[in-house]
Design a protein around this motif. Structure first.
Motif, PDB file in Angstrom:
ATOM      1  N   ARG A  55       0.838  -1.208   0.000  1.00 45.60           N
ATOM      2  CA  ARG A  55       0.000   0.000   0.000  1.00 45.60           C
ATOM      3  C   ARG A  55       0.863   1.244   0.000  1.00 45.60           C
ATOM      4  NH1 ARG A  55      -4.911  -2.090   3.903  1.00 45.60           N
ATOM      5  NH2 ARG A  55      -4.938  -4.139   2.950  1.00 45.60           N
ATOM      6  N   TRP A  56       1.840   1.249  -0.828  1.00 49.28           N
ATOM      7  CA  TRP A  56       2.813   2.331  -0.882  1.00 49.28           C
ATOM      8  C   TRP A  56       3.210   2.603  -2.321  1.00 49.28           C
ATOM      9  CZ3 TRP A  56       3.347   5.800   2.515  1.00 49.28           C
ATOM     10  CH2 TRP A  56       4.432   6.695   2.449  1.00 49.28           C
ATOM     11  N   ASN A  57       3.608   3.841  -2.564  1.00 47.31           N
ATOM     12  CA  ASN A  57       3.919   4.273  -3.913  1.00 47.31           C
ATOM     13  C   ASN A  57       5.423   4.332  -4.130  1.00 47.31           C
ATOM     14  OD1 ASN A  57       3.167   5.590  -6.475  1.00 47.31           O
ATOM     15  ND2 ASN A  57       4.268   7.303  -5.592  1.00 47.31           N
ATOM     16  N   TYR A  58       5.893   3.982  -5.324  1.00 47.51           N
ATOM     17  CA  TYR A  58       7.332   3.962  -5.575  1.00 47.51           C
ATOM     18  C   TYR A  58       7.769   4.852  -6.744  1.00 47.51           C
ATOM     19  CZ  TYR A  58       7.314   0.231  -2.169  1.00 47.51           C
ATOM     20  OH  TYR A  58       7.157  -0.477  -1.005  1.00 47.51           O
ATOM     21  N   TRP A  59       7.001   5.892  -7.024  1.00 41.17           N
ATOM     22  CA  TRP A  59       7.416   6.828  -8.076  1.00 41.17           C
ATOM     23  C   TRP A  59       7.858   8.146  -7.464  1.00 41.17           C
ATOM     24  CZ3 TRP A  59       8.210   4.771 -12.559  1.00 41.17           C
ATOM     25  CH2 TRP A  59       7.408   3.724 -13.020  1.00 41.17           C
ATOM     26  N   GLN A  60       8.957   8.683  -8.010  1.00 44.37           N
ATOM     27  CA  GLN A  60       9.343  10.043  -7.653  1.00 44.37           C
ATOM     28  C   GLN A  60       9.062  10.945  -8.843  1.00 44.37           C
ATOM     29  OE1 GLN A  60      13.374  10.181  -6.285  1.00 44.37           O
ATOM     30  NE2 GLN A  60      12.835   9.294  -4.302  1.00 44.37           N
ATOM     31  N   GLY A  61       8.545  12.128  -8.541  1.00 42.56           N
ATOM     32  CA  GLY A  61       8.225  13.058  -9.615  1.00 42.56           C
ATOM     33  C   GLY A  61       9.334  14.073  -9.802  1.00 42.56           C
ATOM     34  N   THR A  62       9.554  14.454 -11.051  1.00 40.47           N
ATOM     35  CA  THR A  62      10.528  15.518 -11.285  1.00 40.47           C
ATOM     36  C   THR A  62      10.188  16.229 -12.594  1.00 40.47           C
ATOM     37  OG1 THR A  62      12.866  16.026 -11.489  1.00 40.47           O
ATOM     38  CG2 THR A  62      12.146  13.922 -12.386  1.00 40.47           C
TER      39      THR A  62
ATOM     40  N   HIS B 131     -11.104   8.764 -13.087  1.00 39.09           N
ATOM     41  CA  HIS B 131     -10.039   8.441 -12.163  1.00 39.09           C
ATOM     42  C   HIS B 131      -8.709   9.026 -12.601  1.00 39.09           C
ATOM     43  CE1 HIS B 131      -9.880   5.208 -15.126  1.00 39.09           C
ATOM     44  NE2 HIS B 131      -8.652   4.946 -14.748  1.00 39.09           N
ATOM     45  N   THR B 132      -7.733   8.854 -11.741  1.00 46.81           N
ATOM     46  CA  THR B 132      -6.452   9.515 -11.914  1.00 46.81           C
ATOM     47  C   THR B 132      -5.374   8.459 -12.157  1.00 46.81           C
ATOM     48  OG1 THR B 132      -6.414   9.559  -9.516  1.00 46.81           O
ATOM     49  CG2 THR B 132      -7.163  11.525 -10.610  1.00 46.81           C
ATOM     50  N   GLN B 133      -4.145   8.670 -11.686  1.00 46.84           N
ATOM     51  CA  GLN B 133      -3.069   7.728 -12.015  1.00 46.84           C
ATOM     52  C   GLN B 133      -2.801   6.694 -10.929  1.00 46.84           C
ATOM     53  OE1 GLN B 133      -2.538   7.436 -14.807  1.00 46.84           O
ATOM     54  NE2 GLN B 133      -1.326   8.945 -15.889  1.00 46.84           N
ATOM     55  N   GLY B 134      -2.907   7.122  -9.659  1.00 50.76           N
ATOM     56  CA  GLY B 134      -2.659   6.193  -8.572  1.00 50.76           C
ATOM     57  C   GLY B 134      -1.265   5.617  -8.600  1.00 50.76           C
ATOM     58  N   TRP B 135      -1.138   4.427  -8.061  1.00 50.06           N
ATOM     59  CA  TRP B 135       0.171   3.773  -7.937  1.00 50.06           C
ATOM     60  C   TRP B 135       0.807   3.463  -9.291  1.00 50.06           C
ATOM     61  CZ3 TRP B 135      -2.383   0.146  -3.877  1.00 50.06           C
ATOM     62  CH2 TRP B 135      -2.317   0.746  -2.603  1.00 50.06           C
ATOM     63  N   LEU B 136       0.003   3.459 -10.333  1.00 46.57           N
ATOM     64  CA  LEU B 136       0.543   3.132 -11.658  1.00 46.57           C
ATOM     65  C   LEU B 136       1.537   4.177 -12.139  1.00 46.57           C
ATOM     66  CD1 LEU B 136       0.196   1.046 -14.077  1.00 46.57           C
ATOM     67  CD2 LEU B 136      -1.294   2.776 -15.088  1.00 46.57           C
ATOM     68  N   HIS B 137       1.250   5.466 -11.862  1.00 51.29           N
ATOM     69  CA  HIS B 137       2.158   6.474 -12.407  1.00 51.29           C
ATOM     70  C   HIS B 137       2.179   7.826 -11.706  1.00 51.29           C
ATOM     71  CE1 HIS B 137       4.371   8.513 -15.805  1.00 51.29           C
ATOM     72  NE2 HIS B 137       5.063   7.421 -15.584  1.00 51.29           N
ATOM     73  N   ASN B 139       3.179  10.455  -8.400  1.00 49.57           N
ATOM     74  CA  ASN B 139       4.227  10.519  -7.370  1.00 49.57           C
ATOM     75  C   ASN B 139       3.667  10.786  -5.968  1.00 49.57           C
ATOM     76  OD1 ASN B 139       3.469  13.068  -8.279  1.00 49.57           O
ATOM     77  ND2 ASN B 139       5.361  14.001  -7.587  1.00 49.57           N
ATOM     78  N   LEU B 140       2.352  11.012  -5.836  1.00 45.53           N
ATOM     79  CA  LEU B 140       1.781  11.383  -4.541  1.00 45.53           C
ATOM     80  C   LEU B 140       0.716  10.442  -3.997  1.00 45.53           C
ATOM     81  CD1 LEU B 140       1.188  15.161  -5.407  1.00 45.53           C
ATOM     82  CD2 LEU B 140       3.054  14.277  -4.035  1.00 45.53           C
ATOM     83  N   PRO B 141       0.345   9.366  -4.669  1.00 45.13           N
ATOM     84  CA  PRO B 141      -0.906   8.698  -4.326  1.00 45.13           C
ATOM     85  C   PRO B 141      -0.870   7.888  -3.033  1.00 45.13           C
ATOM     86  CG  PRO B 141       0.242   7.370  -5.909  1.00 45.13           C
ATOM     87  CD  PRO B 141       1.050   8.630  -5.743  1.00 45.13           C
ATOM     88  N   ILE B 171     -19.516   8.704 -10.945  1.00 48.55           N
ATOM     89  CA  ILE B 171     -18.629   8.341  -9.843  1.00 48.55           C
ATOM     90  C   ILE B 171     -17.207   8.792 -10.179  1.00 48.55           C
ATOM     91  CG2 ILE B 171     -17.739   6.421  -8.446  1.00 48.55           C
ATOM     92  CD1 ILE B 171     -20.246   4.885  -9.021  1.00 48.55           C
ATOM     93  N   SER B 172     -16.477   9.217  -9.167  1.00 44.63           N
ATOM     94  CA  SER B 172     -15.060   9.516  -9.373  1.00 44.63           C
ATOM     95  C   SER B 172     -14.251   8.949  -8.221  1.00 44.63           C
ATOM     96  CB  SER B 172     -14.826  11.025  -9.483  1.00 44.63           C
ATOM     97  OG  SER B 172     -14.888  11.630  -8.211  1.00 44.63           O
ATOM     98  N   THR B 173     -12.971   8.714  -8.468  1.00 45.45           N
ATOM     99  CA  THR B 173     -12.073   8.319  -7.384  1.00 45.45           C
ATOM    100  C   THR B 173     -10.865   9.235  -7.392  1.00 45.45           C
ATOM    101  OG1 THR B 173     -10.678   6.812  -8.655  1.00 45.45           O
ATOM    102  CG2 THR B 173     -12.687   5.888  -7.737  1.00 45.45           C
ATOM    103  N   SER B 174     -10.290   9.463  -6.220  1.00 46.43           N
ATOM    104  CA  SER B 174      -9.072  10.262  -6.116  1.00 46.43           C
ATOM    105  C   SER B 174      -8.090   9.520  -5.217  1.00 46.43           C
ATOM    106  CB  SER B 174      -9.358  11.632  -5.520  1.00 46.43           C
ATOM    107  OG  SER B 174     -10.192  12.376  -6.375  1.00 46.43           O
ATOM    108  N   CYS B 175      -6.801   9.675  -5.495  1.00 44.38           N
ATOM    109  CA  CYS B 175      -5.796   8.874  -4.795  1.00 44.38           C
ATOM    110  C   CYS B 175      -5.099   9.619  -3.672  1.00 44.38           C
ATOM    111  CB  CYS B 175      -4.757   8.379  -5.774  1.00 44.38           C
ATOM    112  SG  CYS B 175      -5.491   7.638  -7.212  1.00 44.38           S
ATOM    113  N   CYS B 176      -5.368  10.927  -3.542  1.00 43.71           N
ATOM    114  CA  CYS B 176      -4.827  11.670  -2.404  1.00 43.71           C
ATOM    115  C   CYS B 176      -5.792  12.809  -2.127  1.00 43.71           C
ATOM    116  CB  CYS B 176      -3.406  12.181  -2.672  1.00 43.71           C
ATOM    117  SG  CYS B 176      -3.349  13.614  -3.763  1.00 43.71           S
TER     118      CYS B 176
END
Lengths: 427, 360
Positions: A55-62, B131-137, B139-141, B171-176
Motif C-alpha cells: 500500500r505504498w507508492n514507488y514513483w518520484q516526480g521531477t 479516475h487519476t493515475q494512482g500507484w501506476l504512475h 508521485n503522490l498517491p 462516480i469519481s475516485t481520487s488517490c490523495c
C-alpha cells in the motif's frame, strides 16, 4: 546502470491477477499481453504489485522539459530501479487531443505507431486534464518521441503554472442542445494562447472547459478556472405539435410531475390538455424541460454563451464553484471569439500581476473580492453575478465619503496594490 | 537523431489538431444542424439531423489505460463499421459513430466480443468512473486508481449496461487529498490521519518559502535541525490536506498503515433545476483494501440501492437526499452520522440548519 540490467526473474503478480477476472475490461490483462513485446511493462506491473502489497507508492516526480517548452512531460523515476531497471525512468508525455476527443483511425494509428516505437506502448484516453497521455519513455526517447509527434503535427499539452489543454463537450458535432461551436472555440483558444500553454508564466494553472449548454457535459463549472457554457436570449423554441404528442404518450400527470413542477422558476404552465406555455422572461435556461421533452423543446435561436470564472477542486481553500462574470456573449463570428480572447487576456494581466504564488484565479477572487476583480478587468457589476446583494453592512463607499480634515480626497485602500510575498519574486 | 539535434528544432507550437479532419463525414456535414435524438437502447443513441441524416452513436466503456494493441483493435472496428471515425467521452468511454443502421448490431457484437468492452453508460445509468493515475504512475498517491475502478465497475456492471436509476449517476475516485478525480454523485477519496512527517535531510532541497506559503492553515514554519534549515508543522493547526507534500516530497503526508477512504455524495455540475452542487461527506474510515476494496464496493452499492428505490425520475443523487433530508438518508442507509460530518472549515456555519425545519 547497465550492470544492474540483468534479466529479472519472471515477475509474479498474484494481487493484480485478481483484477483479471470480472466483467469490466481489465487493464491488467491488457498490460500483461503488452509485456510480451515490451518487457518494461512487465516491470511496471511488478512495481504496481509491490504497491498493492505494501500500500505504498514507488514513483518520484521531477521535471523534464523539451527545449522551448516549460511543461508537457510528467517525469517519473522508480524507487525500485534495482529490481526493475527498465522503468528507472518512465515518463508520461501529454499531447493535445483534437477538440472534443474526435479521431480518425488514421490519427489514432499514427499515435500508436509513434508510441510503440519510442515508448512503452501504453496510452490513456484521456487524462483528467483532457490530454492524451502516453506512458513510458526515458530521458532520451522522450525527446525522440516528442520530435516525431511534433513533426507529425501533434503538440505537447500543458502542465504546471500554465494554461492547461482546453477541453470541450461534443457540441455542434452531434448534439442538438449545443448553443455554439464548442470545438471551434476550443481550437481557437488553444491556438491563440499556445505560448501560455507551453511556457508557464502564471501564478498557477488556468483551465478552460467548454460546454455547449447548461447540462455542462465538460463539467466546466466545477473543474475549470473559466467555464464557457452555451445559452440563448429570447424565447426557447417550442413545437406544440410535439408537445401534444408527448402529453398524449406520457400523460398529463407525467408532464406535471416531471416537467412543470421541476422548473426552478415555475416558468412553465399547462395550456389546455395539449400545449404548454413558457414564461421566457423568467426562464433561467437550466435545460431540464428541454432534456425531458427534447423533441418538443429546443434552445432559442439567438445563441451564445455564459462566461464564469474561478472553479477548482479542493486544495487549498476548499472547492470553489465558478461564478458568473458575463451573462451572455455571442460566439458566432471570429470577431466574437476575439472578444472572448481579449477578456481572457485582461484576466491574466490582472491576476498575473496581483495573484500570489500557487493562487488559482478563484482563490484570488476570494482574497480580493469580486468587486475589486471586476474593476481590475474592466467589467461592470451586474445583478446576475450574485445570488443576492450583500447582507454585511460595513462598506467603504467611495462616492459618499467626504474629504478628510486636511482636505485629501478619500480613496478606498487597494487590496491588491500592497506588496505581498516579496520573497516569491526574488530570483 | 541525437537529443541535441532534436532540441534545436523545438518548439513547434503546433496547437490543437483540427477537429474537422477528425470528424465522421455525417458530423461534418450536419455540424450545428442536429434536430433531436432517440434512445435505441442503453448505450445506443440515434441522432437525427435537420437534413434527415441519421447517425447512430454507440457508447462502450473502456479501461482508459490501454495498450496500442487494444487501441488498434478499436481502430479496426471503427474502420469496418464507422468509416474510420470515433470519439472518446470525458469519462473514457469510446463512442463508435455508425452511419448505417444495419451496422449497429454487428458493431456491438464486435465491441463486446473482440474488445470485451460493455456497451452502455448513457442516460440513467452509472457511467465509467473518472479516475487519476494512482500507484501506476503518480508521485503522490495513497491508493490506486485504475485498479479500484476495475474492481468497482465489476460490482456496478449491471448499472452500466442498463438504465435503471432515477437519473445519471457519476462516480469519481481520487488517490490523495488533492482530489484530482473531481466532483461526482459519488466520490471515493483518500483521507490522511497525521500531519506530514518532515524528513529534515530531504527537505533541504525544497524551496522553504513556497512550502510555508502553500499551507492553507499556516501550520508550517521554518526551524533548524542539526544546525541546518528545516521546516516544522504545528500539529494543532494542520488539517492533513497534503498541499505541502505536492510542493515538497519530504513532507510525507501518507501512511500505509493509517490512510483510509471516505465516500462523498451529491456533487453535480449541470445547472439543471436548482443548479450545480458540491458533494458532502457520507461515509468515512473505510480501509484501503487492495486489490478489490470490498468495503468501498459494499458502501457504494448501499447508496446506489437506496437512491434507486427512493429517487424520483430525473432526480440526481444529491437532489434526492436534499428532498428527503440527511436524517432520512442516514436512517435508510444505516451509516452513522457523527461529529465529523459537521463542517468546521470555511463557511461552516452556512451548512448548519438555521430554521425550525425538521422531519419528525
Amino acid at each position: 546502470m547497465s550492470d544492474a540490467k540483468k534479466k529479472p526473474e519472471s515477475i509474479k503478480t498474484p494481487l493484480l491477477d485478481e483484477l483479471t477476472t470480472g466483467q469490466w475490461p481489465s487493464f491488467v490483462s491488457d498490460l500483461k499481453n503488452l509485456s510480451h513485446t515490451k518487457p518494461q511493462v512487465g516491470q511496471l506491473l511488478g512495481q504496481l504489485e509491490q504497491s498493492y502489497e505494501d500500500r505504498w507508492n514507488y514513483w518520484q516526480g521531477t521535471v523534464l522539459n523539451v527545449d522551448g517548452y516549460g511543461g508537457g512531460v510528467i517525469a517519473r523515476y522508480s524507487e525500485l530501479s534495482e529490481r526493475f531497471p527498465d522503468i528507472a525512468q518512465f515518463h508520461t508525455v501529454r499531447i493535445i487531443p483534437p477538440p472534443g476527443w474526435v479521431y480518425s483511425t488514421k490519427s489514432l494509428r499514427q499515435l500508436c505507431d509513434i508510441w510503440e516505437k519510442h515508448g512503452a506502448g501504453i496510452m490513456q484516453l484521456h487524462g483528467m486534464t483532457g490530454d492524451i497521455l502516453l506512458l513510458g519513455t526515458d530521458n532520451v526517447t522522450t525527446f525522440d518521441a516528442a520530435e516525431e509527434l511534433m513533426e507529425a503535427g501533434w503538440d505537447l499539452g500543458g502542465s504546471g503554472g500554465a494554461l492547461r489543454t482546453p477541453a470541450c463537450c461534443v457540441g455542434d458535432a452531434y448534439c442538438e442542445s449545443s448553443c455554439f461551436d464548442t470545438m471551434g472555440i476550443t481550437k481557437y483558444l488553444t491556438d491563440r494562447f499556445i505560448s501560455q500553454l507551453h511556457r508557464p508564466e502564471f501564478p498557477y494553472k488556468y483551465k478552460f472547459k467548454v460546454s455547449g449548454c447548461a447540462n455542462d457535459c465538460a463539467c466546466s463549472i466545477q473543474r475549470s478556472d473559466m467555464p464557457i457554457i452555451g445559452t440563448w436570449k429570447g424565447p426557447m423554441q417550442i413545437d406544440q405539435k410535439e408537445v401534444g404528442k408527448f402529453i398524449k404518450e406520457h400523460g398529463a400527470d407525467y408532464v406535471v410531475n416531471n416537467v412543470i413542477t421541476r422548473c426552478p422558476t415555475q416558468a412553465i404552465t399547462l395550456k389546455g390538455s395539449k400545449e404548454i406555455k413558457v414564461d421566457n422572461d423568467n426562464c433561467v435556461r437550466c435545460m431540464h424541460c428541454i432534456n425531458v421533452m427534447h423533441k418538443a423543446l429546443r434552445p432559442g435561436k439567438q445563441r451564445g454563451a455564459t462566461i464564469l470564472v474561478g472553479g477548482k477542486r479542493t486544495l487549498k481553500i476548499g472547492d470553489t464553484m465558478s461564478s458568473m462574470i458575463v451573462p451572455f456573449m455571442p460566439l458566432e463570428t471570429e470577431e466574437d471569439w476575439e472578444k472572448l480572447g481579449d477578456l481572457v487576456e485582461k484576466i491574466w494581466e490582472f491576476w498575473g500581476e496581483n495573484g500570489m504564488e500557487h493562487e488559482r484565479v478563484g482563490e484570488f477572487i476570494e482574497r480580493v473580492g469580486l468587486a475589486t476583480f471586476l474593476e481590475g478587468i474592466g467589467l461592470k457589476p451586474l445583478p446576475e453575478m450574485v445570488i443576492h446583494p450583500r447582507t454585511n453592512p460595513y462598506i467603504k463607499f467611495e462616492e459618499l465619503a467626504p474629504g478628510r480634515m486636511g482636505g485629501e480626497p478619500h480613496k478606498r485602500p487597494s487590496v491588491v496594490d500592497k506588496e505581498i510575498e516579496t520573497f516569491e519574486k526574488a530570483e | 537523431m541525437s537529443v541535441q539535434e532534436v532540441k534545436k528544432k523545438a518548439p513547434r507550437d503546433n496547437g490543437a489538431p483540427d477537429h474537422k479532419l477528425n470528424l465522421h463525414p455525417l458530423m461534418l456535414k450536419n455540424y450545428g444542424k442536429w434536430k433531436y435524438y432517440e434512445k435505441v437502447r442503453t448505450g445506443v443513441l440515434k441522432r437525427v439531423a435537420e437534413s434527415g441524416d441519421v447517425l447512430y452513436v454507440v457508447r462502450a466503456g473502456s479501461p482508459r489505460t490501454m495498450s496500442v494493441n487494444v487501441i488498434r483493435k478499436i481502430c479496426d472496428i471503427a474502420d469496418k463499421y464507422c468509416q474510420g471515425f470515433l470519439r472518446f467521452t470525458s469519462r473514457a468511454n469510446v463512442e463508435f459513430l455508425v452511419g448505417n443502421e444495419k451496422d449497429v448490431k454487428p458493431l456491438i457484437k464486435a465491441v463486446e466480443k473482440e474488445l470485451g468492452f460493455p456497451v452502455g453508460g448513457t442516460g440513467a445509468s452509472i457511467s465509467n468512473i473518472l479516475h487519476t493515475q494512482g500507484w501506476l504512475h503518480c508521485n503522490l498517491p495513497g491508493t490506486d486508481a485504475a485498479g479500484s475502478v476495475k474492481a468497482l465497475m465489476d460490482e456496478l456492471y449491471k448499472d452500466f449496461v442498463k438504465e435503471k436509476l432515477p437519473n445519471r449517476l457519476k462516480i469519481s475516485t481520487s488517490c490523495c487529498s488533492i482530489n484530482c478525480g473531481g466532483q461526482a454523485d459519488i466520490a471515493i477519496n483518500v483521507q490522511h490521519h497525521h500531519p506530514p512527517r518532515v524528513d529534515d535531510k530531504g527537505v533541504g532541497v525544497c524551496e522553504h518559502p513556497k512550502v510555508v506559503a502553500i499551507c492553507p492553515v499556516a501550520a508550517i514554519r521554518p526551524t533548524t535541525a542539526d544546525g541546518r534549515p528545516s521546516l516544522e508543522v504545528v500539529p494543532e493547526k494542520c488539517m492533513y490536506c497534503g498541499a505541502c507534500h505536492g510542493q515538497c516530497p519530504s513532507m510525507e503526508i501518507r501512511d500505509a498503515k493509517t490512510d483510509t477512504l471516505s465516500i462523498w455524495i451529491g456533487g453535480k455540475a449541470a445547472s439543471t433545476r436548482k443548479g450545480p452542487s458540491f458533494m458532502k461527506l457520507a461515509v468515512w474510515g473505510l480501509p484501503n483494501n487492495a486489490p478489490r476494496w470490498p468495503e468501498v464496493g459494499e458502501a457504494v452499492k448501499t447508496i446506489v440501492e437506496a437512491y434507486r428505490k427512493g429517487g424520483k425520475p430525473y432526480e440526481r443523487l444529491g437532489e434526492w437526499v436534499e428532498r428527503i433530508g440527511w436524517k432520512r438518508f442516514f436512517e435508510i442507509t444505516g451509516f452513522p452520522f457523527t461529529k465529523y460530518h459537521i463542517d468546521d472549515f470555511k463557511n461552516a456555519r452556512a451548512t448548519l440548519n438555521t430554521s425550525t425545519h425538521v422531519r419528525l
